[in-house]
Design an enzyme around this catalytic site. Sequence first.
Site, PDB file in Angstrom:
ATOM      1  N   ASP A  10      36.664  42.564  51.408  1.00 22.17           N
ATOM      2  CA  ASP A  10      35.986  42.258  50.139  1.00 22.17           C
ATOM      3  C   ASP A  10      36.419  40.850  49.734  1.00 22.17           C
ATOM      4  OD1 ASP A  10      34.584  42.766  47.622  1.00 22.17           O
ATOM      5  OD2 ASP A  10      36.546  42.923  46.695  1.00 22.17           O
ATOM      6  N   SER A  11      35.775  40.332  48.680  1.00 27.87           N
ATOM      7  CA  SER A  11      36.175  39.013  48.179  1.00 27.87           C
ATOM      8  C   SER A  11      37.535  39.068  47.481  1.00 27.87           C
ATOM      9  CB  SER A  11      35.134  38.516  47.178  1.00 27.87           C
ATOM     10  OG  SER A  11      35.108  39.377  46.054  1.00 27.87           O
ATOM     11  N   TYR A  42      32.419  35.841  45.265  1.00 27.08           N
ATOM     12  CA  TYR A  42      31.331  35.589  46.211  1.00 27.08           C
ATOM     13  C   TYR A  42      29.975  35.561  45.494  1.00 27.08           C
ATOM     14  CZ  TYR A  42      34.129  36.460  50.512  1.00 27.08           C
ATOM     15  OH  TYR A  42      35.016  36.400  51.552  1.00 27.08           O
ATOM     16  N   GLY A  43      29.891  36.290  44.377  1.00 26.51           N
ATOM     17  CA  GLY A  43      28.604  36.496  43.696  1.00 26.51           C
ATOM     18  C   GLY A  43      27.789  35.231  43.426  1.00 26.51           C
ATOM     19  N   CYS A  74      32.009  45.213  50.033  1.00 26.40           N
ATOM     20  CA  CYS A  74      31.585  44.215  49.051  1.00 26.40           C
ATOM     21  C   CYS A  74      30.059  44.192  49.095  1.00 26.40           C
ATOM     22  CB  CYS A  74      32.143  42.849  49.450  1.00 26.40           C
ATOM     23  SG  CYS A  74      31.531  41.481  48.456  1.00 26.40           S
ATOM     24  N   ASN A  75      29.434  44.482  47.970  1.00 23.48           N
ATOM     25  CA  ASN A  75      27.962  44.501  47.935  1.00 23.48           C
ATOM     26  C   ASN A  75      27.373  43.128  48.223  1.00 23.48           C
ATOM     27  OD1 ASN A  75      26.931  47.252  46.400  1.00 23.48           O
ATOM     28  ND2 ASN A  75      29.041  46.703  45.978  1.00 23.48           N
ATOM     29  N   GLU A 153      39.662  40.549  38.605  1.00 27.63           N
ATOM     30  CA  GLU A 153      40.621  39.778  39.404  1.00 27.63           C
ATOM     31  C   GLU A 153      41.801  39.306  38.553  1.00 27.63           C
ATOM     32  OE1 GLU A 153      40.734  38.890  42.817  1.00 27.63           O
ATOM     33  OE2 GLU A 153      39.152  40.368  43.122  1.00 27.63           O
ATOM     34  N   CYS A 185      28.769  46.864  42.657  1.00 22.09           N
ATOM     35  CA  CYS A 185      29.793  45.873  42.995  1.00 22.09           C
ATOM     36  C   CYS A 185      31.081  46.667  43.035  1.00 22.09           C
ATOM     37  CB  CYS A 185      29.877  44.780  41.932  1.00 22.09           C
ATOM     38  SG  CYS A 185      31.332  43.717  42.127  1.00 22.09           S
ATOM     39  N   THR A 186      31.846  46.504  44.104  1.00 23.75           N
ATOM     40  CA  THR A 186      33.013  47.374  44.274  1.00 23.75           C
ATOM     41  C   THR A 186      34.135  47.078  43.278  1.00 23.75           C
ATOM     42  OG1 THR A 186      33.712  45.898  46.066  1.00 23.75           O
ATOM     43  CG2 THR A 186      32.576  47.946  46.685  1.00 23.75           C
ATOM     44  N   HIS A 187      34.027  45.958  42.569  1.00 18.56           N
ATOM     45  CA  HIS A 187      35.003  45.691  41.508  1.00 18.56           C
ATOM     46  C   HIS A 187      34.744  46.548  40.260  1.00 18.56           C
ATOM     47  CE1 HIS A 187      35.931  41.985  43.735  1.00 18.56           C
ATOM     48  NE2 HIS A 187      36.927  41.738  42.901  1.00 18.56           N
TER      49      HIS A 187
HETATM   50  N1  DGL Z   1      33.293  43.306  45.164  1.00 22.90           N
HETATM   51  C1  DGL Z   1      32.262  42.330  45.366  1.00 22.90           C
HETATM   52  C2  DGL Z   1      30.905  43.027  45.390  1.00 22.90           C
HETATM   53  O1  DGL Z   1      30.870  44.209  45.589  1.00 22.90           O
HETATM   54  C3  DGL Z   1      32.416  41.233  44.373  1.00 22.90           C
HETATM   55  C4  DGL Z   1      31.743  39.974  44.769  1.00 22.90           C
HETATM   56  C5  DGL Z   1      32.292  38.727  44.136  1.00 22.90           C
HETATM   57  O2  DGL Z   1      33.351  38.274  44.563  1.00 22.90           O
HETATM   58  O3  DGL Z   1      31.604  38.161  43.274  1.00 22.90           O
HETATM   59  O4  DGL Z   1      29.870  42.421  45.241  1.00 22.90           O
END
Ligand code: DGL
Length: 272
Positions: A10-11, A42-43, A74-75, A153, A185-187
């Site tokens: 993931d990011s 990453y978004g 990570c989506n 984060e 989003c996994t966050h």
């Molecule tokens: N957990 C990432 C997701 O599921 C977050 C992406 C990010 O870093 O913006 O999209």
Amino acid sequence: MDDRPIGVFDSGFGGLTVVRALIDLLPDEQLVYIGDTARYPYGPRPPAEVRLFSEQITEILVEQHDVKMVVVACNTAAAAALDDLRARFRVPILGVIEPGLRAAAKASRNGRVGVIGTVGTISSGAYQRAAGALRMSAELQCAACPGFVEFVERGEVDSDQVYVLAERLLSPLRGGEVDTLLLGCTHYPYLARTIGDVMGREVVLVSSAEETAFDVRSVLQATGLHRSPGQPAHHRFFSSGDVGLFAEMGRRLLGAELSVAEPIDFCRRASA
Ligand code: DGL
């Protein structure tokens, strides 16, 4: 039987929601996790860049850690890179988008499902494409939530500021139409209390973590790749950012399984 570990990335910390579900469902499996905390979020990044990062990370997991499978937890990375990763690498590569959608479709009673994610995920149209591929009849209402990932984060999951942001970003989805909200989003599961509070208690929140773990188990069963039972599992966690912070925050978010984080440096690798 195959005793090699499963790679997960993931990011940053978000993929730990999937790691929790994997450890709980598959306690014999060993995991290698890479959190690209030096390059999150990453978004907002262009899809081509997210694809490059995803390929770089998957290459490390496959070539250096000899993983038997990769879970793109990570989506945003799954939306940008899943097809490319599947074409390039020979190990099974699993994403979080289809499992999340399946779980949301099962949970919804009125067939109206809200989906929230990063700008990259929502603007990619990946959820609509996946719904088409799954022949889902549910109607999706999608909204991007820029800023949520940064709060997680920073370890700030229930401050007044995150609540105010959630009220603003989620307002298009409120009002009674949507009975299920997919955390795309996994966050976001780390913000579930705030999101749930803002959406109202009648809206069911769904995360992709559990369903993804079930998908991993199905692939292990179908391919005979599961690890021999009865040996203790040792997981490894890598961060491209501050490893001390990653271990400390990660332990708070995941639990005792994360005691040490190891460094990984993509810049040095790229120039080496
Ligand atoms: N957990 C990432 C997701 O599921 C977050 C992406 C990010 O870093 O913006 O999209």
